[in-house]
Scaffold this motif. Structure first.
Motif, PDB file in Angstrom:
ATOM      1  N   ALA A 351      44.497  69.296  38.225  1.00 56.06           N
ATOM      2  CA  ALA A 351      45.785  69.548  38.627  1.00 56.06           C
ATOM      3  C   ALA A 351      46.167  70.704  38.013  1.00 56.06           C
ATOM      4  N   LEU A 352      45.850  71.405  37.014  1.00 57.01           N
ATOM      5  CA  LEU A 352      46.178  72.635  36.692  1.00 57.01           C
ATOM      6  C   LEU A 352      45.576  73.696  37.530  1.00 57.01           C
ATOM      7  N   GLN A 353      44.392  73.464  38.041  1.00 60.62           N
ATOM      8  CA  GLN A 353      43.757  74.359  39.020  1.00 60.62           C
ATOM      9  C   GLN A 353      44.542  74.265  40.353  1.00 60.62           C
ATOM     10  N   ASP A 354      45.053  73.296  40.628  1.00 58.33           N
ATOM     11  CA  ASP A 354      45.994  73.081  41.865  1.00 58.33           C
ATOM     12  C   ASP A 354      47.190  73.844  41.694  1.00 58.33           C
ATOM     13  N   PHE A 355      47.582  74.018  40.322  1.00 58.80           N
ATOM     14  CA  PHE A 355      49.077  74.672  39.843  1.00 58.80           C
ATOM     15  C   PHE A 355      48.935  76.100  39.885  1.00 58.80           C
ATOM     16  N   LEU A 356      47.603  76.328  39.679  1.00 55.03           N
ATOM     17  CA  LEU A 356      47.323  77.900  39.773  1.00 55.03           C
ATOM     18  C   LEU A 356      47.294  78.365  40.991  1.00 55.03           C
ATOM     19  N   LYS A 357      46.919  77.509  41.971  1.00 57.71           N
ATOM     20  CA  LYS A 357      46.678  77.920  43.407  1.00 57.71           C
ATOM     21  C   LYS A 357      48.348  77.854  43.898  1.00 57.71           C
ATOM     22  N   ASN A 358      48.962  77.113  43.396  1.00 57.35           N
ATOM     23  CA  ASN A 358      50.646  76.993  44.017  1.00 57.35           C
ATOM     24  C   ASN A 358      51.365  76.627  42.589  1.00 57.35           C
ATOM     25  N   PRO A 359      51.771  77.865  41.967  1.00 54.78           N
ATOM     26  CA  PRO A 359      52.626  77.585  40.791  1.00 54.78           C
ATOM     27  C   PRO A 359      53.952  77.368  41.087  1.00 54.78           C
ATOM     28  N   LYS A 360      54.375  77.162  42.337  1.00 58.52           N
ATOM     29  CA  LYS A 360      55.902  76.771  42.497  1.00 58.52           C
ATOM     30  C   LYS A 360      56.135  75.236  42.648  1.00 58.52           C
ATOM     31  N   ASP A 361      54.766  74.455  42.655  1.00 54.85           N
ATOM     32  CA  ASP A 361      54.771  73.316  42.675  1.00 54.85           C
ATOM     33  C   ASP A 361      54.970  72.470  41.243  1.00 54.85           C
ATOM     34  N   VAL A 362      55.852  72.824  40.461  1.00 50.04           N
ATOM     35  CA  VAL A 362      56.058  72.186  39.289  1.00 50.04           C
ATOM     36  C   VAL A 362      56.077  70.715  39.170  1.00 50.04           C
ATOM     37  N   ALA A 363      56.830  70.174  39.980  1.00 46.94           N
ATOM     38  CA  ALA A 363      57.181  68.774  40.225  1.00 46.94           C
ATOM     39  C   ALA A 363      56.020  67.911  40.681  1.00 46.94           C
ATOM     40  N   GLY A 364      55.321  68.352  41.345  1.00 50.87           N
ATOM     41  CA  GLY A 364      54.103  67.838  41.917  1.00 50.87           C
ATOM     42  C   GLY A 364      53.299  67.833  40.981  1.00 50.87           C
ATOM     43  N   THR A 365      52.778  68.883  40.374  1.00 51.16           N
ATOM     44  CA  THR A 365      51.897  68.837  39.203  1.00 51.16           C
ATOM     45  C   THR A 365      52.113  68.030  38.154  1.00 51.16           C
ATOM     46  N   GLN A 366      53.555  67.832  37.655  1.00 54.86           N
ATOM     47  CA  GLN A 366      53.956  66.861  36.866  1.00 54.86           C
ATOM     48  C   GLN A 366      53.573  65.382  37.369  1.00 54.86           C
ATOM     49  N   ALA A 367      53.849  65.188  38.585  1.00 53.63           N
ATOM     50  CA  ALA A 367      53.638  63.788  39.019  1.00 53.63           C
ATOM     51  C   ALA A 367      51.960  63.499  39.160  1.00 53.63           C
ATOM     52  N   ARG A 368      51.297  64.675  39.369  1.00 54.49           N
ATOM     53  CA  ARG A 368      49.768  64.322  39.683  1.00 54.49           C
ATOM     54  C   ARG A 368      49.195  64.270  38.177  1.00 54.49           C
ATOM     55  N   LEU A 369      49.599  65.092  37.203  1.00 54.33           N
ATOM     56  CA  LEU A 369      49.279  64.835  35.590  1.00 54.33           C
ATOM     57  C   LEU A 369      49.401  63.541  35.245  1.00 54.33           C
ATOM     58  N   GLU A 370      50.995  62.884  35.386  1.00 56.96           N
ATOM     59  CA  GLU A 370      51.542  61.651  34.901  1.00 56.96           C
ATOM     60  C   GLU A 370      50.715  60.578  35.507  1.00 56.96           C
ATOM     61  N   SER A 371      50.284  60.504  36.786  1.00 56.00           N
ATOM     62  CA  SER A 371      49.397  59.714  37.389  1.00 56.00           C
ATOM     63  C   SER A 371      48.111  59.467  36.912  1.00 56.00           C
ATOM     64  N   ASP A 372      47.459  60.513  36.767  1.00 60.79           N
ATOM     65  CA  ASP A 372      46.198  60.713  36.184  1.00 60.79           C
ATOM     66  C   ASP A 372      46.041  60.261  34.610  1.00 60.79           C
ATOM     67  N   ALA A 373      47.102  60.439  34.003  1.00 61.23           N
ATOM     68  CA  ALA A 373      47.236  60.347  32.366  1.00 61.23           C
ATOM     69  C   ALA A 373      47.336  58.871  32.235  1.00 61.23           C
ATOM     70  N   ALA A 374      48.166  58.350  33.219  1.00 56.33           N
ATOM     71  CA  ALA A 374      48.481  56.864  32.925  1.00 56.33           C
ATOM     72  C   ALA A 374      47.290  56.049  33.051  1.00 56.33           C
ATOM     73  N   LYS A 375      46.456  56.467  34.072  1.00 60.66           N
ATOM     74  CA  LYS A 375      45.234  55.503  34.473  1.00 60.66           C
ATOM     75  C   LYS A 375      44.413  55.710  33.318  1.00 60.66           C
ATOM     76  N   ALA A 376      44.070  56.862  32.675  1.00 57.42           N
ATOM     77  CA  ALA A 376      43.130  57.142  31.639  1.00 57.42           C
ATOM     78  C   ALA A 376      43.416  56.577  30.375  1.00 57.42           C
ATOM     79  N   TYR A 377      44.821  56.730  30.187  1.00 57.83           N
ATOM     80  CA  TYR A 377      45.051  55.948  28.702  1.00 57.83           C
ATOM     81  C   TYR A 377      45.166  54.610  28.940  1.00 57.83           C
ATOM     82  N   GLN A 378      45.378  53.863  30.064  1.00 54.74           N
ATOM     83  CA  GLN A 378      45.441  52.432  29.990  1.00 54.74           C
ATOM     84  C   GLN A 378      43.871  51.809  29.913  1.00 54.74           C
ATOM     85  N   SER A 379      42.899  52.813  30.652  1.00 60.56           N
ATOM     86  CA  SER A 379      41.642  52.206  30.394  1.00 60.56           C
ATOM     87  C   SER A 379      41.041  52.428  29.184  1.00 60.56           C
TER      88      SER A 379
END
Length: 379
Positions: A351-379
């Motif tokens: 997610a942060l590599q994608d953010f480095l590629k497109n630093p304007k996409d703050v909201a999209g980066t947050q959404a991807r981070l939360e989606s991946d985190a939710a799955k990881a912490y649930q499992s």
């Protein structure tokens, strides 16, 4: 250090480099009936998983006695799961440092910045002198998590940092937006990054360091952010630490500069005499002294005399780590489940590599981070 252990005990030690993700790597060894006696785990989350999988063995009485003698409660707690001591944090790291080419700074008339605003101004000054200001090893996603964590800790504060590390608040929280926006002030300036965003994404961590200290006063980059272990990579160049290569604390985004620590924990995967003997040695001051003298290493062992470190910079870093006592924050991604915080091409790294590629996409980066985190912490 391992040679010294062999000399003292008569044991024979084979060192095998591991690969990320570490739990998967160890799983293949265990499935094949060949687990290592002792593994060095770079993440708290990996230690927890090793215990949950019933791979890890508790430390013996002798190793525990060395830990009680030489380690503060903070480091012992990090090596424990549900109150049982499984690990020895042999190697620590101060991950809140910016290393710079002293000659470039002198030529540009730049000074060590103390705040994030001053850091960006220094980058502008260095850029105007004809040298690209910042070298980023974006091919290794963990370096990008360190950028985020330092900004987040300084800007949002320790309480929020702890909450996000445990996923008690979501990555869509406004505090994450603020931190990503701040990081974007650097990542969004192509001229500030060696090779621009694309070049940074193709640069692995070791190269991000060596290209800062190769080429005299005309290197590819003037500054590189990372921990005290950068000294190992600087040693591969002609630069001398303290003269050609200098360092300043990560600039304060909020009221104070952040102090983010990392480290590697040794854990026995076989409950053998040899494994326990190695853990006992690793917890001792003698083992720490051997590696500290060699450089590029910081020990959390409070009994170690800082005079053994090879230069003033490393002595100061080590002294600051010990002086912090239990008042430090451990690397956030290393506390997370491995699938989120410790896997190349996935989770926070991706997610942060994608953010480095497109630093304007703050909201999209947050959404991807939360989606991946939710799955990881649930499992």
């Amino acid at each position: 250090m391992l040679k010294e252990f062999e000399k003292r005990t008569g044991a024979s030690v084979t060192f095998v480099p591991a690969q990320d993700p570490i739990v998967n790597f160890l799983g293949t060894k265990i499935a094949g009936g060949q687990p290592p006696d002792v593994a060095m785990l770079p993440q708290v989350g990996a230690l927890t998983q090793a215990v949950q999988k019933k791979w890890a063995k508790p430390v013996g009485a002798e190793a525990k006695a060395q830990l009680d003698k030489n380690y503060g409660n903070g480091w012992k707690t990090l090596g424990a799961v549900d109150g049982t001591q499984y690990g020895v944090y042999f190697k620590a790291a101060n991950k809140s440092l910016v290393w710079y080419n002293a000659q470039v700074f002198e030529n540009a008339g730049a000074e060590e910045p103390k705040t994030w605003k001053e850091f960006l101004e220094t980058a502008e000054t260095v850029s105007a002198s004809g040298v690209t200001p910042v070298s980023v090893g974006g091919a290794d996603g963990w370096t990008l998590t360190d950028w985020f964590e330092n900004i987040y800790l300084s800007q949002a504060g320790p309480e929020k940092y702890d909450q996000l590390a445990k996923h008690e608040i979501k990555w869509t929280d406004p505090s994450v937006k603020d931190a990503l926006t701040t990081l974007g002030e650097l990542f969004g300036k192509k001229e500030f990054l060696v090779g621009g965003q694309d070049g940074a994404l193709q640069t692995e961590f070791p190269k991000s360091v060596t290209q800062t200290f190769t080429g005299g006063d005309q290197p590819d980059g003037a500054m590189v952010f990372e921990g005290d272990f950068v000294a190992v990579n600087i040693a591969q160049t002609d630069a001398e630490i303290g003269t050609d290569a200098k360092v300043f604390p990560f600039p304060a985004v909020g009221a104070e500069s952040p102090v983010v620590s990392g480290g590697d924990v040794a854990v026995a995967l076989k409950d053998t005499k040899g494994a326990q003997a190695l853990l006992t040695f690793l917890a001792s001051t003698d083992a720490a002294k051997v590696w500290a003298e060699a450089g590029g290493f910081i020990s959390p062992n409070k009994s170690l005399d800082v005079a053994v470190y090879p230069n003033d910079i490393q002595r100061d870093i080590a002294q600051a780590l010990i002086a912090a006592g239990d008042d430090f924050r451990f690397d956030m991604s290393d506390q997370a489940p491995q699938s989120f915080g410790g896997t190349p091409g996935k989770g926070e790294w991706k997610a942060l590599q994608d953010f480095l590629k497109n630093p304007k996409d703050v909201a999209g980066t947050q959404a991807r981070l939360e989606s991946d985190a939710a799955k990881a912490y649930q499992s």
